[in-house]
Design a protein around this motif. Structure first.
Motif, PDB file in Angstrom:
ATOM      1  N   ILE A   1       0.840  -1.204   0.000  1.00 60.05           N
ATOM      2  CA  ILE A   1       0.000   0.000   0.000  1.00 60.05           C
ATOM      3  C   ILE A   1       0.868   1.244   0.000  1.00 60.05           C
ATOM      4  N   ALA A   2       1.866   1.251   0.885  1.00 61.28           N
ATOM      5  CA  ALA A   2       2.738   2.414   1.033  1.00 61.28           C
ATOM      6  C   ALA A   2       3.532   2.676  -0.236  1.00 61.28           C
ATOM      7  N   GLU A   3       4.088   1.621  -0.817  1.00 65.69           N
ATOM      8  CA  GLU A   3       4.904   1.790  -2.023  1.00 65.69           C
ATOM      9  C   GLU A   3       4.072   2.273  -3.198  1.00 65.69           C
ATOM     10  N   GLN A   4       2.840   1.757  -3.335  1.00 65.20           N
ATOM     11  CA  GLN A   4       1.976   2.196  -4.431  1.00 65.20           C
ATOM     12  C   GLN A   4       1.573   3.650  -4.264  1.00 65.20           C
ATOM     13  N   ALA A   5       1.285   4.053  -3.027  1.00 59.56           N
ATOM     14  CA  ALA A   5       0.925   5.453  -2.770  1.00 59.56           C
ATOM     15  C   ALA A   5       2.071   6.382  -3.158  1.00 59.56           C
ATOM     16  N   GLU A   6       3.285   6.034  -2.753  1.00 60.17           N
ATOM     17  CA  GLU A   6       4.422   6.887  -3.105  1.00 60.17           C
ATOM     18  C   GLU A   6       4.638   6.918  -4.610  1.00 60.17           C
ATOM     19  N   GLN A   7       4.530   5.775  -5.266  1.00 61.17           N
ATOM     20  CA  GLN A   7       4.725   5.735  -6.709  1.00 61.17           C
ATOM     21  C   GLN A   7       3.703   6.617  -7.429  1.00 61.17           C
ATOM     22  N   ASP A   8       2.424   6.532  -7.013  1.00 64.74           N
ATOM     23  CA  ASP A   8       1.382   7.338  -7.655  1.00 64.74           C
ATOM     24  C   ASP A   8       1.614   8.828  -7.426  1.00 64.74           C
ATOM     25  N   LEU A   9       2.027   9.190  -6.205  1.00 68.48           N
ATOM     26  CA  LEU A   9       2.307  10.597  -5.919  1.00 68.48           C
ATOM     27  C   LEU A   9       3.477  11.090  -6.757  1.00 68.48           C
ATOM     28  N   ARG A  10       4.520  10.279  -6.864  1.00 66.48           N
ATOM     29  CA  ARG A  10       5.673  10.660  -7.683  1.00 66.48           C
ATOM     30  C   ARG A  10       5.262  10.882  -9.147  1.00 66.48           C
ATOM     31  N   GLU A  11       4.395  10.009  -9.646  1.00 73.72           N
ATOM     32  CA  GLU A  11       3.970  10.140 -11.039  1.00 73.72           C
ATOM     33  C   GLU A  11       3.086  11.372 -11.243  1.00 73.72           C
ATOM     34  N   LEU A  12       2.204  11.649 -10.295  1.00 72.53           N
ATOM     35  CA  LEU A  12       1.329  12.818 -10.419  1.00 72.53           C
ATOM     36  C   LEU A  12       2.125  14.116 -10.454  1.00 72.53           C
ATOM     37  N   LEU A  13       3.142  14.225  -9.593  1.00 69.48           N
ATOM     38  CA  LEU A  13       3.907  15.464  -9.460  1.00 69.48           C
ATOM     39  C   LEU A  13       5.245  15.427 -10.200  1.00 69.48           C
ATOM     40  N   HIS A  14       5.543  14.297 -10.858  1.00 72.24           N
ATOM     41  CA  HIS A  14       6.820  14.134 -11.569  1.00 72.24           C
ATOM     42  C   HIS A  14       7.995  14.415 -10.616  1.00 72.24           C
ATOM     43  N   ILE A  15       7.996  13.702  -9.491  1.00 69.30           N
ATOM     44  CA  ILE A  15       9.022  13.897  -8.466  1.00 69.30           C
ATOM     45  C   ILE A  15      10.263  13.075  -8.830  1.00 69.30           C
ATOM     46  N   PRO A  16      11.415  13.713  -9.021  1.00 68.58           N
ATOM     47  CA  PRO A  16      12.634  12.963  -9.360  1.00 68.58           C
ATOM     48  C   PRO A  16      13.107  12.100  -8.189  1.00 68.58           C
ATOM     49  N   GLN A  17      13.952  11.133  -8.484  1.00 68.86           N
ATOM     50  CA  GLN A  17      14.499  10.264  -7.451  1.00 68.86           C
ATOM     51  C   GLN A  17      15.506  10.993  -6.552  1.00 68.86           C
ATOM     52  N   THR A  18      15.876  12.207  -6.934  1.00 66.02           N
ATOM     53  CA  THR A  18      16.768  13.011  -6.081  1.00 66.02           C
ATOM     54  C   THR A  18      16.024  13.591  -4.879  1.00 66.02           C
ATOM     55  N   TYR A  19      14.723  13.338  -4.790  1.00 63.72           N
ATOM     56  CA  TYR A  19      13.894  13.795  -3.662  1.00 63.72           C
ATOM     57  C   TYR A  19      13.405  12.587  -2.876  1.00 63.72           C
ATOM     58  N   ALA A  20      13.387  12.729  -1.555  1.00 64.48           N
ATOM     59  CA  ALA A  20      12.736  11.748  -0.687  1.00 64.48           C
ATOM     60  C   ALA A  20      11.279  12.154  -0.496  1.00 64.48           C
ATOM     61  N   VAL A  21      10.390  11.184  -0.444  1.00 62.71           N
ATOM     62  CA  VAL A  21       8.971  11.426  -0.158  1.00 62.71           C
ATOM     63  C   VAL A  21       8.656  10.779   1.182  1.00 62.71           C
ATOM     64  N   LEU A  22       8.226  11.595   2.134  1.00 67.09           N
ATOM     65  CA  LEU A  22       7.984  11.132   3.499  1.00 67.09           C
ATOM     66  C   LEU A  22       6.505  11.257   3.848  1.00 67.09           C
ATOM     67  N   PHE A  23       6.004  10.270   4.587  1.00 69.71           N
ATOM     68  CA  PHE A  23       4.632  10.291   5.104  1.00 69.71           C
ATOM     69  C   PHE A  23       4.760  10.384   6.622  1.00 69.71           C
ATOM     70  N   MET A  24       4.422  11.543   7.181  1.00 70.67           N
ATOM     71  CA  MET A  24       4.769  11.837   8.572  1.00 70.67           C
ATOM     72  C   MET A  24       3.559  12.177   9.423  1.00 70.67           C
ATOM     73  N   HIS A  25       3.766  12.093  10.726  1.00 68.72           N
ATOM     74  CA  HIS A  25       2.758  12.486  11.709  1.00 68.72           C
ATOM     75  C   HIS A  25       2.658  14.014  11.790  1.00 68.72           C
TER      76      HIS A  25
END
Length: 363
Positions: free
Chosen positions: A52-76
């Motif tokens: 679930i977590a990996e798919q969410a990050e992948q979809d967000l990266r694709e929507l915003l065209h986030i390069p791999q030079t950026y970390a994507v964090l899901f935080m409190h």
């Protein structure tokens, strides 16, 4: 109360979620993909939740065209938690950060950041023809030696939005809590983007952080582990148990946005909704928006009635009509319609029809 299908929630946050997403979550609530468990009961270490977590990050990266030079964090902690996290992760002793004031939320970010380091404030608020406006970004007095520049592209209370991506020499930090995923942006113009989830992403409590990996390893020693970007990146946002159900629902929203056509289509729809509502307000002498048209928010449309004595009646009658949470923020008063991604165009049309009838009956 009207039937559920005819109710539209204009709350600024927690905001309405897409109906299709809610129905999907409802269908999986007791038994996620045949696992026998709700997604909120899955261990965050399990292969099921990691998928679930990996798919969410992948979809967000694709929507915003986030390069791999950026970390994507899901935080409190939502967006306000990031008011503290940003300076504790980026601002070393003796350094200076610049913070732009464009409305109430940027003021709140400044008040918190001052607890952790030296902050220089740039107030860009102004008036044009008696309307609220901001100075154009190219006129901001930005220091190239600042550790970072922080600004809020969309102010939910004030109804002001900055549409330009900044092109400056120092690192740019943006609080996109109320504008992320509403339109296309060039992620590479930003060094750190953060957003509370409860407007265009998912339920309250979650924060998304998109940070250049080159900015990691700068946290001050006193930074709590739970807010430390470097540790969160190292542990794939699972240093501790994350807000798993909020993460799951956010992933469903990302998938829904992709199925809708991505941010090209989302931006087209948001322009259409906002233009329709602002045009109606501008053509009326009964309602008034006090923001310069160049900086009107597409997400949050504040307006006042010509006679404020009618405010209470407007709110009572609008709720009876199935139009919820139209009361303006207590600081500015009046009304506010928040029309985030999940608000269908039918909801905006229903609001305009109600406003027309209310004006007709109370002129």
């Amino acid at each position: 109360m009207k039937a559920l299908s005819s109710i539209y929630n204009f709350c600024a946050g927690p905001a309405m979620l897409p109906k299709a997403v809610m129905e999907q979550a409802q269908s999986q609530f007791l038994n996620w993909q045949g696992s026998g468990c709700s997604s909120m009961e899955l261990s965050h270490r399990s292969t099921e939740f990691i998928s679930i977590a990996e798919q969410a990050e992948q979809d967000l990266r694709e929507l915003l065209h986030i390069p791999q030079t950026y970390a994507v964090l899901f935080m409190h902690g939502g967006g306000r938690g990031q008011f503290s996290a940003v300076p504790m992760n980026l601002l070393q002793p003796g350094e200076t950060a610049q913070y732009v004031v464009s409305g109430m939320w940027s003021k709140n970010a400044i008040a918190e950041a001052k607890k952790f380091g030296h902050i220089e404030v740039l107030d860009i608020q102004t008036q044009k023809n008696e309307l609220s406006a901001i100075d154009a970004p190219q006129t901001w007095n930005i220091h190239s030696n600042a550790t970072y520049l922080h600004y809020c592209p969309n102010e939910t209370i004030d109804g002001i939005e900055i549409f330009e991506d900044l092109d400056i020499d120092c690192p740019v930090v943006a609080d996109m809590s109320s504008t992320i995923l509403s339109r296309k942006i060039d992620v590479e113009k930003y060094d750190l983007i953060y957003a509370g989830a409860q407007k265009n992403i998912g339920p309250a409590g979650l924060a998304i952080v998109i940070v250049k990996k080159s900015l990691l390893n700068r946290a001050v020693e006193q930074c709590p582990d739970i807010l430390n970007y470097t540790l969160q990146a190292e542990y794939d946002s699972m240093l501790s148990t994350p807000p798993t159900y909020s993460w799951y629902l956010s992933g469903l929203v990302f998938s829904w946005l992709r199925q809708l056509g991505g941010l090209d289509e989302v931006e087209r729809l948001n322009k259409e909704k906002a233009t329709m509502l602002y045009n109606f307000i501008d053509e009326s002498r009964f309602y008034h928006n006090r923001v310069d048209p160049a900086y009107r928010s597409r997400m949050n449309v504040p307006f006042i009635l010509q006679d404020e004595k009618l405010d209470k009646a407007f709110l009572v009658e609008s709720e009876k009509a199935g139009l919820l949470a139209l009361k303006g923020h207590r600081i500015v008063g009046g009304m506010r319609a928040s029309i985030y991604n999940a608000m269908p165009i039918e909801g905006v049309k229903a609001l305009i029809e109600f406003m027309y009838q209310f004006e007709k009956e109370n002129r």
